[in-house]
Design a protein around this motif. Sequence first.
Motif, short mmCIF file in Angstrom:
data_model
loop_
_atom_site.label_atom_id
_atom_site.label_comp_id
_atom_site.label_asym_id
_atom_site.label_seq_id
_atom_site.Cartn_x
_atom_site.Cartn_y
_atom_site.Cartn_z
N PRO A 1 0.74 -1.22 0.00
CA PRO A 1 -0.06 -0.03 -0.06
C PRO A 1 0.88 1.14 0.01
N LEU A 2 0.51 2.16 -0.95
CA LEU A 2 1.18 3.67 -0.86
C LEU A 2 0.44 4.58 -0.26
N PRO A 3 1.24 5.78 0.08
CA PRO A 3 0.16 6.68 0.79
C PRO A 3 -0.95 7.41 -0.16
N PRO A 4 -1.86 7.87 0.44
CA PRO A 4 -2.88 8.35 -0.24
C PRO A 4 -2.54 9.58 -1.13
N LYS A 5 -3.29 9.78 -2.13
CA LYS A 5 -3.32 11.02 -2.86
C LYS A 5 -4.54 11.78 -2.99
N VAL A 6 -4.44 13.12 -2.08
CA VAL A 6 -5.61 13.89 -2.10
C VAL A 6 -5.17 15.26 -2.59
N GLU A 7 -6.29 15.69 -3.21
CA GLU A 7 -6.25 17.04 -3.95
C GLU A 7 -7.48 17.74 -3.63
N LEU A 8 -7.39 19.00 -2.98
CA LEU A 8 -8.56 19.77 -2.90
C LEU A 8 -8.82 20.62 -3.96
N GLY A 9 -10.04 20.71 -4.21
CA GLY A 9 -10.62 21.58 -5.28
C GLY A 9 -10.79 22.76 -4.61
N ASP A 10 -11.45 23.60 -5.37
CA ASP A 10 -11.54 25.26 -4.82
C ASP A 10 -12.70 25.21 -3.69
N TYR A 11 -12.20 24.77 -2.62
CA TYR A 11 -13.08 24.57 -1.37
C TYR A 11 -13.54 25.94 -0.59
N LYS A 12 -12.67 27.12 -1.21
CA LYS A 12 -13.08 28.26 -0.57
C LYS A 12 -14.26 29.07 -1.25
N SER A 13 -14.66 28.33 -2.54
CA SER A 13 -15.92 29.09 -3.21
C SER A 13 -17.16 28.19 -2.63
N ILE A 14 -17.17 27.21 -1.84
CA ILE A 14 -18.34 26.62 -1.53
C ILE A 14 -19.04 27.63 -0.29
N ARG A 15 -20.28 27.84 -0.67
CA ARG A 15 -21.40 28.75 0.22
C ARG A 15 -22.38 28.03 0.36
N LEU A 16 -22.50 27.64 1.87
CA LEU A 16 -23.94 27.01 2.45
C LEU A 16 -24.06 27.60 3.41
#
Length: 471
Positions: free
Chosen positions: A108-123
């Motif tokens: 098993p290799l380390p996970p690969k995580v990429e954040l999208g434009d989370y600062k544009s989320i409005r809720l």
Amino acid sequence: MKVTETTIEGCQALLTIELDTADMQEAMENAYQRLVKKTEVPGFRKGKTPRPILERYIGKDRLIEESLDEVLPKACSAAIKEQDLKSFGTPGVEILQNDPVIFKAKVPLPPKVELGDYKSIRLSPEPVEVSVEIITNMIRQIRHEKATWEPVERPVKDGDLAVMDMESNIDGTPFVNQKGVQIGINLESGYPAPGFSEALIGLKAGDEKEFKLRYPDDFAKPELAGKEPEFKIKVHEVKEENMPPEDDEFAKSIDVAEIQTFAELKERMTDNYRKQLENSAEGKFESKLVDELVKVSTAEFPSNLVDMEYERLVNQQLDRWQQQVGSEEEYRELLARVNPEDLARQLRPQAEERVRRSLILGQLATAEAIEVTEEEINAEIEVMLSGIPEDQREAQRPGFEGPEARDEINQIILSRKTMARLKELAGQDAGETPEAGDVKKPVKAAAKKAPAKKTVKKTEKAVEEKEEATE
């Protein structure tokens, strides 16, 4: 040792490894030394059997299997280092052949995580509104619980309690037969058979009646579906419910020291219900926020993380089942009916989604430079200990102060602060995004009390189950 093939698939590496003769000879000799001490061979004292004779007696494959326990971990570690891989857990091993030894290692290799434009989320959270009707019904339910039943000289009507003798059968077989039984008359009830309450409406004390009813063809109990029970009843007494009025005396009967008037009771129930709605709305809001974060992000991870989370979910389900049954025998019977494949189909997708959400939230914490201080951990421990009787706190403290416990508390606080940051970002107006790591509002503790004789592991579990209930 040589790696004959390397394949990278997602977050795992598949290595095909062939062991050198020199590697195996040393491991085989060590395996012989272990086996000769515990194997009795006719004609030799235990521990004195020569290796060639022991090998013929137990078989060379047995000696190889024993040696692999020693050589495989070393070979895996060396191969991972040679291939310049970073292992993210214990590799899975599959032996392909014994002589020479060739095996596959799933690393098993380390996970690969990429954040999208989370600062544009409005809720925003849904507004909470307390229904007057619900509070009225809640109070009415308490009045029902405190009601008395008084005999009346009139025919039966909906909501009454009828005292009767009952005889019944289905196709000549006795069904429900009781003397002096009390049955609540409820037109929405199907007990003891659909239409039973309707059949009693209008009867009065001393009346007798015979009638036949029918269970629907799709009735929940197959043994009763489509059956036509015949009833013979004699009414002895009709009782009417006498509920207490909505007054101060009724409020005092609830036996809560702070409540002395009906107005105070109604206010308390309204406040409590509003808090329940707010907690539920907050949980749903947080879940929706994470949904939006996951939508704009990507996460690739090795299957061993899903395996671990799946095992945890299964254990939680087993705990719930054990609490629901009355005995170990019932628990074993329940487990005997469980289909492992059905359980996997139900829980494994949940495990995969939980891992994905957790990794993405973890990446958000890194991106926003969210950290937990030792002071915050210490303060959280004191909050947890506050729920334990004072004379037991110091005895329980070591269960919260160990490295593993502190790490779990760190994760609880980190998750809480990360969620607070996400909510803060989602509520910002355009152009007003605060600096990373700047969580302005204090966040209330998610677990205010830790029950006596419980470790922080169980406290964390309780917090997780509370979050699950709101999803």
